[in-house]
Enzyme design. Structure first.
Site, PDB file in Angstrom:
ATOM      1  N   ARG A 176       0.864  -1.150  -0.042  1.00  0.00           N
ATOM      2  CA  ARG A 176       0.013   0.021   0.103  1.00  0.00           C
ATOM      3  C   ARG A 176       0.948   1.241  -0.028  1.00  0.00           C
ATOM      4  O   ARG A 176       0.457   2.269  -0.568  1.00  0.00           O
ATOM      5  CB  ARG A 176      -1.063   0.059   1.290  1.00  0.00           C
ATOM      6  CG  ARG A 176      -2.118  -0.960   0.894  1.00  0.00           C
ATOM      7  CD  ARG A 176      -3.081  -0.848   1.987  1.00  0.00           C
ATOM      8  NE  ARG A 176      -4.261  -1.645   1.706  1.00  0.00           N
ATOM      9  CZ  ARG A 176      -5.034  -1.943   2.603  1.00  0.00           C
ATOM     10  NH1 ARG A 176      -5.097  -1.723   3.811  1.00  0.00           N
ATOM     11  NH2 ARG A 176      -6.476  -2.529   2.274  1.00  0.00           N
ATOM     12  N   GLY A 202      -7.755  -7.681  -0.536  1.00  0.00           N
ATOM     13  CA  GLY A 202      -7.816  -8.735   0.557  1.00  0.00           C
ATOM     14  C   GLY A 202      -6.689  -9.957   0.067  1.00  0.00           C
ATOM     15  O   GLY A 202      -5.666  -9.603  -0.275  1.00  0.00           O
ATOM     16  N   LYS A 208     -16.845 -17.783   3.086  1.00  0.00           N
ATOM     17  CA  LYS A 208     -18.339 -17.900   2.899  1.00  0.00           C
ATOM     18  C   LYS A 208     -19.110 -17.446   1.975  1.00  0.00           C
ATOM     19  O   LYS A 208     -18.893 -16.285   1.270  1.00  0.00           O
ATOM     20  CB  LYS A 208     -18.894 -16.992   4.336  1.00  0.00           C
ATOM     21  CG  LYS A 208     -18.413 -17.656   5.536  1.00  0.00           C
ATOM     22  CD  LYS A 208     -18.679 -16.745   6.732  1.00  0.00           C
ATOM     23  CE  LYS A 208     -18.348 -17.532   8.170  1.00  0.00           C
ATOM     24  NZ  LYS A 208     -18.437 -16.445   9.305  1.00  0.00           N
ATOM     25  N   GLY A 262     -12.816  -4.726   1.231  1.00  0.00           N
ATOM     26  CA  GLY A 262     -14.138  -4.229   1.496  1.00  0.00           C
ATOM     27  C   GLY A 262     -14.551  -3.559   0.368  1.00  0.00           C
ATOM     28  O   GLY A 262     -15.721  -3.582  -0.081  1.00  0.00           O
TER      29      GLY A 262
END
Ligand code: AMP
Length: 395
Positions: free
Chosen positions: A36, A352, A198, A375
């Site tokens: 980053r 991520g 998930k 996100g």
């Protein structure tokens, strides 16, 4: 892009306040992954080339919940950034207040300063107007380049843009170009790969992508819930029983667009040293076993599917890639994407875990775009309006 960017302004002689995303993983006092920091360098250099009066950098790091938390100080970032810029980078041990203002005033011409973690103040996540005004005092121009927080309405992105005109940095511009513009108007065939633990966290992205893609290839723990929804016994695998109805609904809606693995690597424990083997996806799992990766036949099938794609977006690992025994599926997908990029496709990896996996393979520079925001990239793929982007000035 219909938003203003750094290309629309001139910075010479101005005090420039730049919101970056330096929310990096730390290993004690060291930066464990500087992706980053490197991603912010083009915007910083773009501004410095125009000889501003000063460049003031701010970011959050982790979740200190409004308290000064020494383990979440941004201090370790300053020397790493200084190395990439080949310049001195001063560090202020707070982000607001007269002490910080004095440091900024005392900077040499075109001096760079990094302010301490904005989340040491509770006003940051509350998007407190007074706190935003204190930040605004530091600069005359506000540039937002923090994609990782674009899905949050906090003081250092949204709050500031209510006080000052906000323009996008080069990183933000690139993220929007790939995750929004390309996905809204993809070169077809357009295909997506989704994995991760998930189904429940990714229902909206599955639904949004199903409307757009030719094929949606599924892997990771998420596949287990789809298999269980079809009535297969997944034994000890991670299955979200409360999401079975949702999974059935998505399968019915998707028809043959949604592809599930045809084989999986199953193990007798959630452990890198567990006994493991390949199982055909038609078979129930033996009691006590769990599925931890996609198998080689699935990698082959997905490679064939993707070989015709012109645009590919990938979010979420295909297995528990943190353990080398179950990383082959995730690394295999990274290789397929690198090959497809070489064949002329546009390849986009959401932030991520899948971004971290691609970095590990060393193939990062062979992918068209790897997002810096987990996100935020997911919410853009879902077609949502991100507050940090909405707050940018229109062109
Ligand atoms: P997510 O944040 O939903 O993208 O999930 C990422 C996590 O999913 C990673 O930490 C993986 O280890 C985990 N994961 C992927 N596949 C599986 C699986 N088959 N069983 C359990 N966890 C998995």
């Amino acid at each position: 892009m219909n938003k203003m960017t750094v290309r629309d302004l001139s910075f010479a002689g101005r005090r420039v306040l730049l919101r970056v995303d330096f929310n990096v993983p730390l290993d004690g006092p060291n930066v464990a992954d500087d992706t980053r920091i490197r991603a912010a360098v083009p915007t910083i250099q773009f501004i410095l080339e125009q000889k501003p009066r000063s460049l003031i950098l701010m970011s959050h790091l982790g979740r200190p919940k409004g308290r000064r938390t020494p383990e979440l100080s941004l201090a370790p970032v300053a020397p790493v950034l200084a190395k990439y810029l080949d310049l001195d980078v001063a560090f202020a041990d707070d982000c607001v207040g007269i002490g910080v203002e004095a440091m900024i005033d005392a900077l040499p011409r075109s001096g760079v300063i990094l302010l301490e973690n904005t989340r040491f103040h509770s006003g940051e996540t509350k998007n407190d107007r007074d706190f935003a005004r204190q930040l605004a005092r530091h600069g005359e121009i506000f540039v937002n380049d923090a994609f990782g927080t674009a899905h949050r309405a906090h003081a250092s992105n949204v709050g500031l843009s209510e006080t000052m005109t906000a323009v996008a940095g080069l990183l933000l511009e690139k993220e929007i170009d790939y995750l929004s513009t390309t996905i809204e108007h993809p070169q077809c065939p357009f295909m997506a790969i989704l994995g991760g633990a998930k189904v429940s966290g990714k229902i909206d992205v599955i639904e949004a992508l199903l409307d757009k893609v030719e094929a949606l290839l599924v892997g990771g723990g998420m596949a287990n819930t789809f298999f269980a929804a079809q009535g297969r016994d997944m034994a000890d695998s991670l299955v979200e029983f409360e999401a079975l109805d949702i999974a059935r609904g998505l399968l019915a809606k998707a028809g043959n667009k949604l592809l599930l693995p045809i084989d999986q690597r199953i193990a007798d424990a959630f452990d890198n040293r567990a006994t493991h083997r390949i199982l055909d996806a038609a078979a129930d799992l033996p009691s006590g076993w769990q599925s931890l990766d996609i198998g080689p036949a699935t990698i082959g099938l997905y490679a064939r599917e993707l070989s015709g794609a012109k645009t590919i977006v990938w979010n979420g690992p295909m297995g528990v890639f943190e353990m080398p025994a179950f990383a082959a599926g995730t690394f295999g997908i990274a290789e397929i994407l690198a090959n497809q990029t070489a064949n002329g496709a546009t390849t986009i990896v959401g932030g991520g875990d899948s971004a971290a996996a691609v970095e590990q393979t060393g193939l990062a520079d062979q992918i068209s775009h790897i997002s810096t925001g987990g996100g935020a990239s997911l919410e853009l793929l879902e077609g949502k309006t991100l507050p940090g982007l909405a707050a940018l000035a229109d062109r």
